[in-house]
Design an enzyme around this catalytic site. Structure first.
Site, short mmCIF file in Angstrom:
data_model
loop_
_atom_site.label_atom_id
_atom_site.label_comp_id
_atom_site.label_asym_id
_atom_site.label_seq_id
_atom_site.Cartn_x
_atom_site.Cartn_y
_atom_site.Cartn_z
N GLU A 174 47.78 87.50 -53.92
CA GLU A 174 47.38 87.50 -55.32
C GLU A 174 48.05 86.39 -56.13
OE1 GLU A 174 45.24 90.13 -56.88
OE2 GLU A 174 44.66 90.34 -54.78
N HIS A 250 50.09 94.28 -60.29
CA HIS A 250 50.84 93.08 -59.93
C HIS A 250 52.26 93.21 -60.45
CE1 HIS A 250 46.81 90.70 -59.97
NE2 HIS A 250 47.16 90.96 -58.72
N CYS A 371 49.31 86.64 -67.45
CA CYS A 371 48.13 86.50 -66.58
C CYS A 371 47.40 85.18 -66.84
CB CYS A 371 47.16 87.65 -66.81
SG CYS A 371 47.68 89.23 -66.10
#
Length: 448
Positions: A174, A250, A371
């Protein structure tokens, strides 16, 4: 030689919508099917970029992807003209069309993992595009991501690019959302911190029971090998499976690091004390002094952290040695989180100031300030070798806001995604964008 941490923010794409595609992301699922505003989303992101630039931070921009992804729909059996492909998908498999219209590439913390030249064996900055294979709508991003990064960081003397890892569950990657770096100075050797949710092959590691653990230990280890990192310059840590099951999909939803500091929630990791000791010891070998800032659960619960995105923030070093925390407005709206932040800044510790940004359009889809940015540590020679078209300036900000006003819709619902005109609008906008950012041909419609 001077060195910098440059934040390259993702530019929100024209098809920004609330598809609710990300199982495990509470905000994404909670706002599914609501009407979105792509124009407002892009302008909110640009405003943050401009503000950080004006504060004196090095700021760049990373282009969005072509959506809907007609090529991906063709690989799934839809045929005919582009308009016919979209029409068939809308009639036969609307969820697939929604997935292929996702603007999730805006969250470029997932675009790649980046290791600076001071850490790597060959002295170049290394990029590995994330395969994002846990979610279909994100797994289709990495080919274009690789081309865009290649156009931004093109000089092979300074930059090395690696293809995404094998797109299988054992190597779920990721990107930088589960990676940070600690160092005394950005241009000096540091310690790269890889956080994983599970191991694909070692059953000793516990796994979450409700939501998927997206990053594997094996993927993190593979990236470290590809980048030529030394054992002394790497620490691996496991996320607490219990917090993954509370929506911490995450690590950047529960912790953020910068320089010599880690700002984290008490429940973020397993074996926390051992991890902190290893980080401290390895950073000391690099001449640094590790600083841990733990947010206790008694003051901020995991639920409050997830809802406010307290840790999905940007922790930035200021000239006086203190740090600035960039948080979304949702932190100010949460009484417990805001009280904690007020106490934190008054305490006289490392984090001296908090700045709040309105990123509601992104937040409602599950992504906050952290993000939206990919961090790249560069020395001044490497920064000079970056494609200058992607470095934020006042004129570029003005050009991009005009571009958004010209090309973006101010309302988007699921039914709008079935409009073939949307693809034409997106391609027209992106063709113009590649000229603005001097990227060349990076999108499938420009290449094929």
């Amino acid at each position: 030689m001077k060195s910098y941490e440059v934040n390259f923010d993702g530019l929100v794409g024209p098809t920004h919508n609330y598809g609710g595609l990300s199982y495990g992301n509470v905000a994404s699922q909670s706002n599914s099917q609501q009407s979105s505003n792509p124009k407002e989303a892009a302008l909110q992101g640009l405003a943050k970029m401009k503000a950080l630039m004006e504060m004196g931070f090095q700021q760049g921009v990373l282009a969005p992807q072509e959506r809907p992804d007609v090529g991906a729909l063709r690989r799934l059996g839809f045929s005919g003209t582009d308009a016919q492909v979209i029409e068939q998908a809308a009639k036969q498999a609307m969820p697939l069309l929604v997935a292929n219209c996702s603007a999730s590439s805006m969250w470029v913390a997932n675009a790649a993992t980046v290791s600076p030249s001071a850490d790597t064996a060959d002295g170049r900055v290394h990029f590995t595009a994330a395969n994002l294979n846990c979610k279909y709508h994100r797994s289709i991003e990495h080919p274009t991501t690789s081309r865009v990064l290649g156009a931004m960081f093109a000089d092979q003397k300074h930059f090395a690019h690696h293809a995404a890892l094998p797109a299988v569950a054992q190597f779920g990657d990721e990107g930088a959302a589960n990676h940070t770096r600690f160092c005394r100075e950005y241009g000096e050797a540091g310690v790269e911190f890889f956080v994983f949710g599970r191991s694909a092959f070692d059953t000793r590691y516990p796994e979450p029971q409700k939501y998927p653990a997206r990053q594997t230990l094996e993927a993190s280890q593979a990236v470290a090998r590809l980048h030529g990192l030394s054992d002394d310059g790497v620490v691996y840590a496991q996320q607490n499976p219990a917090v993954i099951d509370q929506g911490v999909f995450h690590n950047d939803v529960i912790a953020v690091g910068n320089g010599e500091a880690l700002f984290y929630h008490e429940d973020a990791f397993l074996d926390t004390e051992q991890m902190l000791a290893e980080l401290s010891a390895k950073l000391a070998k690099c001449g640094g002094q590790f600083k841990a800032i733990c947010v206790p659960r008694s003051q901020v619960s995991v639920e409050d952290a997830v809802r406010s995105y307290l840790f999905n923030s940007q922790l930035l070093s200021r000239a006086d040695g203190s740090m600035l925390l960039i948080v979304p407005q949702e932190c100010q709206n949460n009484p417990r989180v805001w009280q904690y932040l007020q106490e934190l800044t008054r305490s006289g510790g490392l984090i001296r100031e908090v700045k709040v940004f309105d990123l509601k359009q992104s937040m409602q889809n599950g992504g906050g300030p952290a993000c939206l940015r990919l961090r790249v540590a560069l020395n001044e020679t490497e920064l000079a070798a970056v494609n200058p078209g992607v470095i934020m300036t006042a004129p570029l900000y003005g050009t991009l806001t005009q571009w958004v006003d010209k090309h973006y819709r101010d309302r988007m619902t699921e039914s709008d995604l079935a409009d073939p005109q949307l693809l034409l609008e997106c391609r027209t906008a992106l063709d113009e964008l590649t000229q603005i950012l001097k990227l060349g041909a990076v999108y499938p419609f420009q290449i094929n």
